[in-house]
Enzyme design. Sequence first.
Site, mmCIF file in Angstrom:
data_model
loop_
_atom_site.group_PDB
_atom_site.id
_atom_site.type_symbol
_atom_site.label_atom_id
_atom_site.label_comp_id
_atom_site.label_asym_id
_atom_site.label_seq_id
_atom_site.Cartn_x
_atom_site.Cartn_y
_atom_site.Cartn_z
ATOM 1 C CB SER A 210 -1.472 0.330 1.010
ATOM 2 O OG SER A 210 -1.673 1.244 1.128
ATOM 3 C CE1 TYR B 62 -4.012 -1.287 5.379
ATOM 4 C CE2 TYR B 62 -2.886 -0.091 4.825
ATOM 5 C CZ TYR B 62 -3.548 -0.806 4.255
ATOM 6 O OH TYR B 62 -3.569 -0.779 3.095
#
Length: 319
Positions: A195, A208
């Site tokens: 990501s 995350y």
Amino acid sequence: MFSIEDVVLPALEKPLYWLGAVTAAWLSLCSVYRLLAGFKVWVLGNGLLVSPTKLGKWAVVTGATDGIGKAYAEELARRGFSIVLISRSQEKLDEVSKEIGSKCGVETKTIAADFSSVNIYSKIEDGLAGLEIGVLVNNVGISYSYPEFFLSVPNLDNFIDTLVNINITSVCQMTRLVLPQMTERKKGAILNISSASGMYPVPLLTIYSASKAFVDFFSRGLQAEYKSKGVIIQSVLPFFVATKLSKIRRPTLDKPSPERYVAAELNTVGLQTQTNGYLPHAIMGWVSTALLPASILSTHVMGMALSQRARYLKKQKQG
């Protein structure tokens, strides 16, 4: 009379001239190289590489029933791969399997597995036995339900275990299962979906963000290890894509549909070890990491996260 300037300045002019000329030439060459490299990646692409004849018959996709994972499964099937779909819900797996089979006419196989658990990999290994795997897409992942300070994350103890198992352990274990046969055949591609949140720290999504940074470093390290073995290992770092995970409903130019993103990303395989996968995202990645000072970027990201957190909590109170 001669001053010291009359002696020193002429002596410096020539070296400074050549220093400036060499610097300008170097910067020009770098700019031309970047333009040509960008043209090769984003205009010409490398789409013909990702095919069963060049990599192997089967493609394995984790988190394959929604969003980017489903888009990868569909696009790879369209390119002729037989597809192994791995996700938690057998019902959803059956739906996607039937849909891909009817659309693309390829063989499909499903494996129901909950990646929040760590005792699933012997079952997956049995399900993959005997298959010539050309592509593995490590896509399964989870994020926060909303931005939150580390110690205030609901059910923090369990959340840490679940996120690490899904976002990190799955990538390592799935790679362990398929990499041996790829190295033996000297061909194959492993696409690890990281990501843009792994490119720099994202406050209030700290676990995350850190997990996606792990995926990026893991991928780049393995590529250095196994490039000589004929295996491609790519770190994929998308910005926002219109999926359920991102809670974005309508695609835009900078927030593409999963289908549009995946079609663009697959054209970068073999050209970029680390990729944002999509030209607008590559521009955003360059601006955020190369142009913006880290302190300004961190302040901006923190402000956005605080704003999203406040809106979520306000909505929860009203509800």
